[in-house]
Design a protein around this motif. Structure first.
Motif, PDB file in Angstrom:
ATOM      1  N   ASP A 314       0.826  -1.211   0.000  1.00 49.28           N
ATOM      2  CA  ASP A 314       0.000   0.000   0.000  1.00 49.28           C
ATOM      3  C   ASP A 314       0.861   1.263   0.000  1.00 49.28           C
ATOM      4  OD1 ASP A 314      -2.281  -1.487  -0.030  1.00 49.28           O
ATOM      5  OD2 ASP A 314      -2.772  -1.204   2.095  1.00 49.28           O
ATOM      6  N   ASP A 315       1.986   1.220   0.708  1.00 48.26           N
ATOM      7  CA  ASP A 315       2.879   2.385   0.725  1.00 48.26           C
ATOM      8  C   ASP A 315       3.519   2.599  -0.647  1.00 48.26           C
ATOM      9  OD1 ASP A 315       2.464   3.086   3.401  1.00 48.26           O
ATOM     10  OD2 ASP A 315       3.962   1.642   4.094  1.00 48.26           O
ATOM     11  N   LEU A 316       3.926   1.524  -1.311  1.00 50.04           N
ATOM     12  CA  LEU A 316       4.512   1.657  -2.638  1.00 50.04           C
ATOM     13  C   LEU A 316       3.500   2.223  -3.629  1.00 50.04           C
ATOM     14  CD1 LEU A 316       6.735   1.283  -4.701  1.00 50.04           C
ATOM     15  CD2 LEU A 316       6.097  -1.136  -4.891  1.00 50.04           C
ATOM     16  N   ASN A 317       2.275   1.719  -3.589  1.00 45.23           N
ATOM     17  CA  ASN A 317       1.254   2.223  -4.504  1.00 45.23           C
ATOM     18  C   ASN A 317       0.909   3.682  -4.219  1.00 45.23           C
ATOM     19  OD1 ASN A 317       0.982  -0.169  -5.967  1.00 45.23           O
ATOM     20  ND2 ASN A 317      -0.477  -1.021  -4.488  1.00 45.23           N
ATOM     21  N   LEU A 343       8.604   3.471 -10.536  1.00 48.56           N
ATOM     22  CA  LEU A 343       8.162   2.535 -11.569  1.00 48.56           C
ATOM     23  C   LEU A 343       9.128   1.363 -11.683  1.00 48.56           C
ATOM     24  CD1 LEU A 343       6.988   5.026 -14.345  1.00 48.56           C
ATOM     25  CD2 LEU A 343       5.529   3.396 -13.110  1.00 48.56           C
ATOM     26  N   ASP A 344      10.444   1.656 -11.627  1.00 47.52           N
ATOM     27  CA  ASP A 344      11.430   0.574 -11.636  1.00 47.52           C
ATOM     28  C   ASP A 344      11.291  -0.315 -10.403  1.00 47.52           C
ATOM     29  OD1 ASP A 344      12.706   0.883 -14.054  1.00 47.52           O
ATOM     30  OD2 ASP A 344      14.240   2.250 -13.279  1.00 47.52           O
ATOM     31  N   LEU A 345      11.037   0.323  -9.275  1.00 47.18           N
ATOM     32  CA  LEU A 345      10.867  -0.442  -8.042  1.00 47.18           C
ATOM     33  C   LEU A 345       9.652  -1.357  -8.140  1.00 47.18           C
ATOM     34  CD1 LEU A 345      11.540  -1.087  -5.107  1.00 47.18           C
ATOM     35  CD2 LEU A 345      10.340   1.015  -4.440  1.00 47.18           C
ATOM     36  N   ARG A 346       8.558  -0.802  -8.640  1.00 47.98           N
ATOM     37  CA  ARG A 346       7.347  -1.626  -8.757  1.00 47.98           C
ATOM     38  C   ARG A 346       7.515  -2.732  -9.804  1.00 47.98           C
ATOM     39  NH1 ARG A 346       1.588   1.236  -9.608  1.00 47.98           N
ATOM     40  NH2 ARG A 346       2.384   1.478 -11.738  1.00 47.98           N
ATOM     41  N   ALA A 347       8.325  -2.447 -10.833  1.00 48.15           N
ATOM     42  CA  ALA A 347       8.590  -3.481 -11.841  1.00 48.15           C
ATOM     43  C   ALA A 347       9.262  -4.697 -11.210  1.00 48.15           C
ATOM     44  CB  ALA A 347       9.454  -2.896 -12.957  1.00 48.15           C
ATOM     45  N   VAL A 348      10.194  -4.449 -10.301  1.00 48.84           N
ATOM     46  CA  VAL A 348      10.847  -5.553  -9.606  1.00 48.84           C
ATOM     47  C   VAL A 348       9.840  -6.328  -8.764  1.00 48.84           C
ATOM     48  CG1 VAL A 348      12.503  -6.104  -7.783  1.00 48.84           C
ATOM     49  CG2 VAL A 348      13.128  -4.509  -9.601  1.00 48.84           C
ATOM     50  N   GLU A 349       8.951  -5.617  -8.104  1.00 46.57           N
ATOM     51  CA  GLU A 349       7.943  -6.293  -7.293  1.00 46.57           C
ATOM     52  C   GLU A 349       6.991  -7.115  -8.161  1.00 46.57           C
ATOM     53  OE1 GLU A 349       8.002  -6.369  -3.900  1.00 46.57           O
ATOM     54  OE2 GLU A 349       9.932  -5.394  -4.331  1.00 46.57           O
ATOM     55  N   TRP A 350       6.680  -6.596  -9.352  1.00 48.56           N
ATOM     56  CA  TRP A 350       5.842  -7.385 -10.278  1.00 48.56           C
ATOM     57  C   TRP A 350       6.542  -8.689 -10.641  1.00 48.56           C
ATOM     58  CZ3 TRP A 350       1.122  -6.285 -10.060  1.00 48.56           C
ATOM     59  CH2 TRP A 350       0.586  -5.004 -10.217  1.00 48.56           C
ATOM     60  N   LEU A 351       7.843  -8.600 -10.927  1.00 51.96           N
ATOM     61  CA  LEU A 351       8.594  -9.805 -11.289  1.00 51.96           C
ATOM     62  C   LEU A 351       8.613 -10.811 -10.146  1.00 51.96           C
ATOM     63  CD1 LEU A 351      11.642  -8.364 -13.279  1.00 51.96           C
ATOM     64  CD2 LEU A 351       9.713  -9.671 -14.194  1.00 51.96           C
ATOM     65  N   LYS A 352       8.791 -10.318  -8.931  1.00 53.06           N
ATOM     66  CA  LYS A 352       8.794 -11.213  -7.775  1.00 53.06           C
ATOM     67  C   LYS A 352       7.450 -11.926  -7.625  1.00 53.06           C
ATOM     68  CE  LYS A 352      12.183  -8.604  -5.040  1.00 53.06           C
ATOM     69  NZ  LYS A 352      12.368  -7.788  -3.814  1.00 53.06           N
ATOM     70  N   ALA A 353       6.393 -11.257  -8.051  1.00 53.88           N
ATOM     71  CA  ALA A 353       5.048 -11.840  -7.958  1.00 53.88           C
ATOM     72  C   ALA A 353       4.701 -12.665  -9.189  1.00 53.88           C
ATOM     73  CB  ALA A 353       4.020 -10.737  -7.761  1.00 53.88           C
ATOM     74  N   GLY A 354       5.629 -12.745 -10.149  1.00 55.54           N
ATOM     75  CA  GLY A 354       5.398 -13.536 -11.347  1.00 55.54           C
ATOM     76  C   GLY A 354       4.621 -12.822 -12.432  1.00 55.54           C
ATOM     77  N   ASN A 355       4.485 -11.510 -12.345  1.00 53.32           N
ATOM     78  CA  ASN A 355       3.720 -10.738 -13.332  1.00 53.32           C
ATOM     79  C   ASN A 355       4.695 -10.014 -14.251  1.00 53.32           C
ATOM     80  OD1 ASN A 355       2.032  -9.018 -14.756  1.00 53.32           O
ATOM     81  ND2 ASN A 355       0.680  -8.665 -12.996  1.00 53.32           N
ATOM     82  N   LYS A 356       5.150 -10.707 -15.290  1.00 50.62           N
ATOM     83  CA  LYS A 356       6.185 -10.169 -16.163  1.00 50.62           C
ATOM     84  C   LYS A 356       5.663  -9.053 -17.057  1.00 50.62           C
ATOM     85  CE  LYS A 356       9.932 -11.643 -19.218  1.00 50.62           C
ATOM     86  NZ  LYS A 356      10.586 -12.813 -19.885  1.00 50.62           N
ATOM     87  N   ASP A 357       4.420  -9.165 -17.521  1.00 49.91           N
ATOM     88  CA  ASP A 357       3.870  -8.150 -18.431  1.00 49.91           C
ATOM     89  C   ASP A 357       3.812  -6.776 -17.760  1.00 49.91           C
ATOM     90  OD1 ASP A 357       3.595 -10.012 -20.393  1.00 49.91           O
ATOM     91  OD2 ASP A 357       1.443 -10.347 -20.062  1.00 49.91           O
TER      92      ASP A 357
END
Length: 451
Positions: A314-317, A343-357
């Motif tokens: 929630d803090d990141l968003n 945006l770069d930080l959130r991109a890493v979090e997406w990858l950790k969650a398996g959301n590559k797109d």
């Protein structure tokens, strides 16, 4: 000596119609020079020591001033109200000014407004000289004329201006405080006296400097941004700004500075300081619906740091949302460079969650934002006449943008330029720390993206 009462905001104010930030202290410095060149004393309410609420001497000065100059820049509601009071009380010797971006509302379309131009937040030397000369001439002409400039007395010429001679004889005159040197005042108006009353006001001035809200604000800002080589005292600044905020609870500039001093003080601990700062914003700055880019940048900064401490999504968003909204409103490099990082930080979090797109989408958008930020920050970074502290952040932004794009030559160029600027060490430390985080972030993204 005759006096001029200046109605104006102070500090940096946002024009909510276009997102521009104007430094009204720079405007006041020019107005004061013009007033003094015309032979009058320029006073604002923060220069008055008073034992009652500011409303009492404010209304007295609106009636008594030999000249009133009202600056309507950034659509200052208080200034417009006080101008209306002046027009109702005095038929003449009122001058209206505004920055050139001010768009006349219908009801003031018939009033002559003298314009000046801000270049970024500040005013250029040539424009300052032009406006000073124009305003000096206007003051001299309006004092020599017997023509009504108040629309009230123009359209209702049978009116007789009010008098309060008996009340003035019985009431103690407000005392003028010794003005501080660094910044503009805390109140939205300035003080003055009627013809013949100025000497009594000056004679009543306190022999020793007094502590005014303006002086406390100046001291607080000096603690936040001390001379190069000295450490910032955020805790001391916070204590002063809390006192100023009690006197000016609805002034966003004061509240914003209090937020900065609060979270940077890290007292009693970093997370508590951040939560306290967030609480101040929620109470006074309405971050959920504001269109003030400065407030949105602070909202993003607080939640970015909360994310770094606790890694709560929630803090990141919230941080991404704050910087994105600020950048969309103002297209400024400060909000833009922070938006790109998150945006770069959130991109890493997406990858950790398996959301590559979504990760790829955020990474591409971050690169595009950095390219635009590079264009936006170039002019202020190359302005060698600017204050080093103001210029530093533009230079640091270009350095970070180049670092994020992987442009080694530009990274070296702007890194050297940043090191050459004489600024407090915490500013350099902030830049380098942000750069280290960005490098590690992009390394993590590359590793997680590898097949």
């Amino acid at each position: 000596m005759n006096t001029c009462f200046v109605i104006q905001g102070f500090g940096k104010k946002t024009d909510y119609t276009d997102g521009r930030v104007l430094d009204l202290d720079a405007s006041y410095a020019i107005i004061k020079e013009a007033v003094e060149a015309a032979g009058l004393k320029s006073i604002r309410a923060d220069e008055i020591q008073h034992s009652t609420v500011i409303d009492v001497p404010m209304y007295e000065m609106l009636l008594q001033a030999d000249v009133v100059i009202a600056d309507l820049s950034t659509y200052n509601v208080n200034a417009a109200y006080e101008l209306g009071v002046r027009y109702a009380l005095r038929p003449r010797t009122t001058i209206v000014v505004a920055e050139e971006g001010f768009k006349n509302p219908f009801d003031v379309g018939h009033i002559a407004i003298r314009r000046y131009k801000h270049l970024g937040e500040d005013i250029g030397a040539r424009e300052a000289a032009r406006f000073k000369a124009e305003l000096k001439t206007a003051i001299e002409e309006i004092l020599a004329s017997n023509r009504a400039d108040s629309p009230v007395y123009t359209f209702l010429p049978q009116l007789t201006p009010p008098q309060m001679a008996v009340a003035l004889a019985a009431a103690p005159a407000p005392t003028l405080a010794t003005p501080a040197q660094a910044r503009g005042g805390m109140f939205t108006v300035g003080a003055a006296s009627p013809s013949g009353l100025g000497n009594e006001l000056v004679a009543a001035a306190a022999p020793e400097p007094v502590t005014t809200p303006k002086a406390m604000l100046d001291d607080a800002l000096a603690k936040i941004n001390p001379p190069a080589g000295e450490a910032s005292d955020f805790a001391g600044a916070r204590a002063l700004l809390q006192k100023v905020s009690e006197l000016r609870p609805n002034d966003p500039f004061v509240t914003q500075q209090l937020v900065v001093a609060t979270y940077k003080s890290k007292q009693p601990d970093p997370e508590s300081a951040l939560l306290d700062a967030r609480g101040i914003m929620e109470q006074s700055l309405d971050p959920a619906s504001t269109n003030d880019p400065e407030t949105l940048g602070l909202w993003g900064a607080i939640h970015k740091r909360l994310w770094e401490l606790q890694s709560r999504p929630d803090d990141l968003n919230a941080a991404v949302d704050g910087y994105e909204r600020g950048f969309s409103l103002r297209r400024d490099w400060y909000n833009g460079i922070n938006y790109a990082f998150l945006l770069d930080l959130r991109a890493v979090e997406w990858l950790k969650a398996g959301n590559k797109d979504d990760a790829i989408a955020d990474s591409v958008l971050a690169r595009r934002v950095r390219s635009e930020v590079g264009r936006l920050a170039l002019a202020p970074a190359e302005d060698k006449d600017a204050d080093p502290k103001k210029r530093f952040w533009a230079v640091a932004t270009l350095w970070e943008a180049a670092l994020g794009r992987g442009d080694a030559a530009e990274t070296a160029r702007w890194g050297a330029a940043a090191e050459a600027l004489a600024v407090p060490q915490w500013m350099q430390d902030t830049r380098l720390d942000q750069g280290r985080k960005l490098v590690e972030l992009q390394k993590t993204f590359a590793a997680l993206s590898a097949p």
